[in-house]
Design a protein around this motif. Sequence first.
Motif, PDB file in Angstrom:
ATOM      1  N   ARG A  12      -3.298 -10.686  -4.598  1.00  0.00           N
ATOM      2  CA  ARG A  12      -2.098  -9.852  -4.525  1.00  0.00           C
ATOM      3  C   ARG A  12      -1.439  -9.873  -3.164  1.00  0.00           C
ATOM      4  O   ARG A  12      -0.219  -9.716  -3.044  1.00  0.00           O
ATOM      5  CB  ARG A  12      -2.439  -8.417  -4.933  1.00  0.00           C
ATOM      6  CG  ARG A  12      -2.720  -8.335  -6.435  1.00  0.00           C
ATOM      7  CD  ARG A  12      -3.212  -6.984  -6.864  1.00  0.00           C
ATOM      8  NE  ARG A  12      -2.248  -5.917  -6.662  1.00  0.00           N
ATOM      9  CZ  ARG A  12      -2.432  -4.678  -7.119  1.00  0.00           C
ATOM     10  NH1 ARG A  12      -3.525  -4.376  -7.810  1.00  0.00           N
ATOM     11  NH2 ARG A  12      -1.537  -3.751  -6.893  1.00  0.00           N
ATOM     12  N   ALA A  13      -2.232 -10.073  -2.131  1.00  0.00           N
ATOM     13  CA  ALA A  13      -1.649 -10.062  -0.788  1.00  0.00           C
ATOM     14  C   ALA A  13      -1.323 -11.476  -0.301  1.00  0.00           C
ATOM     15  O   ALA A  13      -0.620 -11.642   0.694  1.00  0.00           O
ATOM     16  CB  ALA A  13      -2.610  -9.398   0.191  1.00  0.00           C
ATOM     17  N   GLY A  14      -1.847 -12.467  -1.004  1.00  0.00           N
ATOM     18  CA  GLY A  14      -1.588 -13.830  -0.566  1.00  0.00           C
ATOM     19  C   GLY A  14      -2.307 -14.176   0.717  1.00  0.00           C
ATOM     20  O   GLY A  14      -1.820 -14.937   1.555  1.00  0.00           O
ATOM     21  N   LEU A  46      -3.376  -2.803   0.830  1.00  0.00           N
ATOM     22  CA  LEU A  46      -2.236  -3.706   0.667  1.00  0.00           C
ATOM     23  C   LEU A  46      -1.150  -3.401   1.695  1.00  0.00           C
ATOM     24  O   LEU A  46      -0.522  -4.305   2.246  1.00  0.00           O
ATOM     25  CB  LEU A  46      -1.687  -3.616  -0.755  1.00  0.00           C
ATOM     26  CG  LEU A  46      -2.659  -4.093  -1.841  1.00  0.00           C
ATOM     27  CD1 LEU A  46      -2.079  -3.872  -3.225  1.00  0.00           C
ATOM     28  CD2 LEU A  46      -3.014  -5.556  -1.649  1.00  0.00           C
ATOM     29  N   ARG A  47      -0.954  -2.122   1.956  1.00  0.00           N
ATOM     30  CA  ARG A  47       0.022  -1.767   2.987  1.00  0.00           C
ATOM     31  C   ARG A  47      -0.429  -2.208   4.354  1.00  0.00           C
ATOM     32  O   ARG A  47       0.358  -2.677   5.166  1.00  0.00           O
ATOM     33  CB  ARG A  47       0.257  -0.253   2.993  1.00  0.00           C
ATOM     34  CG  ARG A  47       1.066   0.169   1.817  1.00  0.00           C
ATOM     35  CD  ARG A  47       1.424   1.620   1.883  1.00  0.00           C
ATOM     36  NE  ARG A  47       2.220   1.942   0.701  1.00  0.00           N
ATOM     37  CZ  ARG A  47       2.763   3.127   0.483  1.00  0.00           C
ATOM     38  NH1 ARG A  47       2.602   4.091   1.347  1.00  0.00           N
ATOM     39  NH2 ARG A  47       3.469   3.333  -0.589  1.00  0.00           N
ATOM     40  N   ALA A  50       0.304  -5.720   4.664  1.00  0.00           N
ATOM     41  CA  ALA A  50       1.745  -5.922   4.845  1.00  0.00           C
ATOM     42  C   ALA A  50       2.120  -5.718   6.310  1.00  0.00           C
ATOM     43  O   ALA A  50       2.861  -6.512   6.898  1.00  0.00           O
ATOM     44  CB  ALA A  50       2.529  -4.963   3.953  1.00  0.00           C
ATOM     45  N   VAL A  51       1.584  -4.673   6.894  1.00  0.00           N
ATOM     46  CA  VAL A  51       1.880  -4.395   8.295  1.00  0.00           C
ATOM     47  C   VAL A  51       1.358  -5.512   9.193  1.00  0.00           C
ATOM     48  O   VAL A  51       2.036  -5.963  10.116  1.00  0.00           O
ATOM     49  CB  VAL A  51       1.284  -3.040   8.721  1.00  0.00           C
ATOM     50  CG1 VAL A  51       1.408  -2.845  10.221  1.00  0.00           C
ATOM     51  CG2 VAL A  51       1.986  -1.912   7.989  1.00  0.00           C
TER      52      VAL A  51
ATOM     53  N   LEU B 117       6.729  -0.014   2.114  1.00  0.00           N
ATOM     54  CA  LEU B 117       5.991  -0.992   2.885  1.00  0.00           C
ATOM     55  C   LEU B 117       4.781  -1.458   2.080  1.00  0.00           C
ATOM     56  O   LEU B 117       3.659  -1.512   2.554  1.00  0.00           O
ATOM     57  CB  LEU B 117       5.534  -0.438   4.233  1.00  0.00           C
ATOM     58  CG  LEU B 117       5.121  -1.509   5.240  1.00  0.00           C
ATOM     59  CD1 LEU B 117       6.271  -2.411   5.569  1.00  0.00           C
ATOM     60  CD2 LEU B 117       4.566  -0.909   6.504  1.00  0.00           C
ATOM     61  N   LEU B 119       3.184  -4.376  -0.698  1.00  0.00           N
ATOM     62  CA  LEU B 119       3.357  -5.788  -1.014  1.00  0.00           C
ATOM     63  C   LEU B 119       4.116  -6.001  -2.308  1.00  0.00           C
ATOM     64  O   LEU B 119       4.696  -7.049  -2.533  1.00  0.00           O
ATOM     65  CB  LEU B 119       2.000  -6.462  -1.120  1.00  0.00           C
ATOM     66  CG  LEU B 119       1.350  -6.699   0.227  1.00  0.00           C
ATOM     67  CD1 LEU B 119      -0.131  -6.868   0.054  1.00  0.00           C
ATOM     68  CD2 LEU B 119       1.953  -7.927   0.853  1.00  0.00           C
ATOM     69  N   ALA B 125       6.919  -9.220   3.724  1.00  0.00           N
ATOM     70  CA  ALA B 125       5.536  -9.676   3.809  1.00  0.00           C
ATOM     71  C   ALA B 125       4.981 -10.133   2.477  1.00  0.00           C
ATOM     72  O   ALA B 125       3.805 -10.414   2.352  1.00  0.00           O
ATOM     73  CB  ALA B 125       4.622  -8.563   4.351  1.00  0.00           C
TER      74      ALA B 125
END
Lengths: 144, 144
Positions: A12-14, A46-47, A50-51, B117, B119, B125
């Motif tokens: 999901r986050a790659g 996941l956030r 992203a950060v 924020l 994904l 991101a």
Amino acid sequence: MRELSVGEVSRRAGVAVSALHFYERKGLIQSLRTAGNQRRYGSDVLRRIAVIRVAQRVGMPLEAVGKAFANLPSGRPPSRDDWAALSALWRDELEQRIAQLHNLKDRLTGCIGCGCLSLEACSLANPGDALAAGGDGPRRWAGE
Amino acid sequence: MRELSVGEVSRRAGVAVSALHFYERKGLIQSLRTAGNQRRYGSDVLRRIAVIRVAQRVGMPLEAVGKAFANLPSGRPPSRDDWAALSALWRDELEQRIAQLHNLKDRLTGCIGCGCLSLEACSLANPGDALAAGGDGPRRWAGE
DNA sequence: GGTTGACCTCAACTTTGGTTGAGGTTCTAT
DNA sequence: ATAGAACCTCAACCAAAGTTGAGGTCAACC
């Protein structure tokens, strides 16, 4: 609200599983363990990722991300407001960065005009000038 | 038009002698040698170093600088126009970079508004979106 | 109940951009 | 002519941000 396995987060986050392990070693993300010692993540991971990715785009080292994350609450999962505060901080960082690049571009444009791009005539890349911020070593996030 | 020793270049450019050796190994700068095997640089080396420093500020790897330098003449020292062409190229690179960061900032600002924020909700991101440019690995200069 | 895929740890390796040190030579000033 | 600063090469090391592989465990489906 189900907990996520490494593989799920990775997809999901790659981000590669090995990178997740790495971020955990660096203290950027946390996980609980199942009875069988496998990682389970809350969805806030996941956030966090992203950060991390945003920070890396701007050229910020992971250590700086870690310091920023230190402001997030430790017991409870971060609230919407916690994330918003962090995002605002990031945005400021971005704005500074953009301003720096603008400055750099203007000087570079000037140098095309004068044909110099020299260390002496042109302050660009000159360690003595304000832009170079002291220049006592390569790769400093703070003053860059 | 005197030739410069490593120490002189180091002092005038604000770069360690070891870094000069390193740049030479990487083919970014050249030197002639004295009878006693000591390096002597033409004054264009200072411009080369200036370009290297600018490139590094923008986050460009040295290899890319090497490729750009490949366009400079090899026999004669580069002319004013040669440098101007290179500067123009650099300026374009900078402009692109600035545009990318602006885009990133706008998205981040949007994310503060929506409080996400994440994904999934936010394209920031997210490896699938246009900004992430394919995202098949961290740290690619081209598509960053 | 077994096999296959996902997971675990730990150590070693990779790349970029250099720095540090050992051991030896050259240049410059007196 | 000689001291000391500056230079030389080469090998080893550093940090960041991971990746790769070995050797072993867990879980889920048939």
